[in-house]
Design a protein around this motif. Structure first.
Motif, short mmCIF file in Angstrom:
data_model
loop_
_atom_site.label_atom_id
_atom_site.label_comp_id
_atom_site.label_asym_id
_atom_site.label_seq_id
_atom_site.Cartn_x
_atom_site.Cartn_y
_atom_site.Cartn_z
N ILE A 65 39.31 44.61 28.92
CA ILE A 65 40.25 45.40 29.71
C ILE A 65 39.94 45.28 31.20
O ILE A 65 40.84 45.13 32.03
N GLU A 66 38.66 45.33 31.55
CA GLU A 66 38.26 45.18 32.95
C GLU A 66 38.73 43.84 33.50
O GLU A 66 39.21 43.75 34.64
N GLY A 67 38.58 42.78 32.70
CA GLY A 67 39.01 41.46 33.13
C GLY A 67 40.51 41.38 33.33
O GLY A 67 40.99 40.77 34.30
N GLN A 68 41.27 42.03 32.44
CA GLN A 68 42.73 42.03 32.57
C GLN A 68 43.18 42.80 33.81
O GLN A 68 44.13 42.40 34.48
N ARG A 69 42.49 43.89 34.11
CA ARG A 69 42.86 44.67 35.29
C ARG A 69 42.45 43.97 36.59
O ARG A 69 43.11 44.13 37.62
N ALA A 70 41.39 43.18 36.52
CA ALA A 70 40.93 42.46 37.71
C ALA A 70 41.83 41.27 38.03
O ALA A 70 42.02 40.92 39.19
N ALA A 71 42.39 40.65 36.98
CA ALA A 71 43.25 39.47 37.19
C ALA A 71 44.46 39.59 36.27
O ALA A 71 44.58 38.88 35.28
N PRO A 72 45.37 40.50 36.57
CA PRO A 72 46.51 40.76 35.67
C PRO A 72 47.54 39.64 35.67
O PRO A 72 47.67 38.89 36.63
N ASP A 73 48.25 39.54 34.54
CA ASP A 73 49.40 38.65 34.45
C ASP A 73 50.52 39.42 33.77
O ASP A 73 50.43 40.64 33.57
N ALA A 74 51.57 38.73 33.38
CA ALA A 74 52.74 39.40 32.83
C ALA A 74 52.46 40.11 31.51
O ALA A 74 53.14 41.07 31.14
N GLN A 75 51.43 39.66 30.77
CA GLN A 75 51.13 40.23 29.46
C GLN A 75 49.96 41.22 29.49
O GLN A 75 49.62 41.79 28.47
N SER A 76 49.37 41.42 30.66
CA SER A 76 48.16 42.26 30.74
C SER A 76 48.40 43.69 30.27
O SER A 76 47.57 44.27 29.58
N GLU A 77 49.52 44.28 30.66
CA GLU A 77 49.79 45.67 30.30
C GLU A 77 49.80 45.85 28.79
O GLU A 77 49.22 46.80 28.26
N ALA A 78 50.46 44.93 28.09
CA ALA A 78 50.53 45.01 26.63
C ALA A 78 49.16 44.78 25.99
O ALA A 78 48.78 45.46 25.03
N ARG A 79 48.40 43.83 26.53
CA ARG A 79 47.06 43.56 26.00
C ARG A 79 46.15 44.77 26.17
O ARG A 79 45.39 45.12 25.28
N GLU A 123 34.06 34.98 36.91
CA GLU A 123 33.94 35.92 35.80
C GLU A 123 35.32 36.46 35.43
O GLU A 123 35.63 36.63 34.25
N GLN A 124 36.15 36.74 36.46
CA GLN A 124 37.46 37.28 36.15
C GLN A 124 38.32 36.26 35.42
O GLN A 124 39.04 36.59 34.49
N ALA A 125 38.23 35.02 35.80
CA ALA A 125 39.05 34.00 35.16
C ALA A 125 38.67 33.83 33.71
O ALA A 125 39.52 33.59 32.86
N GLY A 126 37.37 33.96 33.40
CA GLY A 126 36.92 33.81 32.02
C GLY A 126 37.00 35.09 31.23
O GLY A 126 36.83 35.07 30.03
N GLY A 127 37.18 36.22 31.90
CA GLY A 127 37.28 37.48 31.19
C GLY A 127 35.96 38.16 30.97
O GLY A 127 35.89 39.20 30.36
#
Length: 225
Positions: A65-79, A123-127
């Motif tokens: 979740i931290e990784g998704q919030r740091a580098a969000p994309d169109a699907q991040s909210e659902a993930r 780190e953000q790119a890899g999650g």
């Protein structure tokens, strides 16, 4: 003729008060002992393999979740919404297992030596940290090669058909996970991204787990396709 000795009113009152005090003290001790016996013992990850596995699963989902919030994309909210639901399910399992609810640990690479820190954007790119420990990743490994060396394996808490998630292998990659403690294996397809080299969903983890355990310490992971 014998004379009977009688107690005066003051002495009778003093004896009654003394007896009541002793009885009350005994009741207090019994109640305290009973309450102590009824208080459940809460276990930490250090006390129980089950609690450690659940804490690791919780930590991996929080890390994702931290990784998704740091580098969000169109699907991040659902993930993120999906992983938050998974975290709540893990917390319910912690409570049912007598573990500290909400305890989190990120131990997917607990057996590996620490690597030099990488830039935050890597780190953000890899999650998460697994990608930083292996900048080249295992994603380029040939079929049949052993990957994720030193990783422990736990569950993501996700439902559905047997599958895996990873921060090093793209969707569609097939991985074989073997639990060396019981020699059980499962071959699964990577279907989503996580914060670890490999996380098994509930159905896949059930195929290789030992009863009552939520963490595989001795695992062999192979890329098979």
């Amino acid at each position: 003729m014998s004379r009977r000795r009688t107690l005066g009113p003051k002495k009778k009152l003093a004896l009654l008060l003394s007896a009541a005090t002793v009885a009350g003290g005994g009741a207090f001790v019994m109640a305290t002992t009973s309450n102590a016996a009824q208080t459940p013992t809460v276990k930490s990850a250090a006390d129980s393999t089950v609690c450690q596995g659940l804490a690791t699963a919780l930590g991996n989902n929080q890390k994702f979740i931290e990784g998704q919030r740091a580098a969000p994309d169109a699907q991040s909210e659902a993930r993120i919404a999906n992983r938050e639901a998974v975290i709540e399910e893990i917390k319910r399992k912690q409570e049912a297992s007598g573990c500290a609810v909400g305890e989190s640990a990120q131990g997917s690479q607990a057996g590996s030596p620490a690597a030099p820190s990488q830039p935050a954007q890597d780190e953000q790119a890899g999650g998460g940290g697994d990608a930083a420990q292996n900048p080249g990743g295992d994603g380029a490994a040939a079929a049949g090669e052993q990957v994720c060396n030193g990783s422990t394996v736990t569950l993501s808490g996700e439902a559905g058909a047997p599958a895996a998630s990873s921060n090093q292998f793209p969707a569609g990659t097939r991985l074989k996970v073997t639990n060396l403690d019981n020699n059980k294996s499962t071959t699964v397809e990577v279907t989503s991204v996580s914060g670890s080299c490999v996380l098994l969903n509930d159905a896949a983890f059930e195929q290789v787990r030992e009863p009552g355990k939520f963490l595989i310490r001795r695992a062999v992971i192979e890329k098979v396709g």
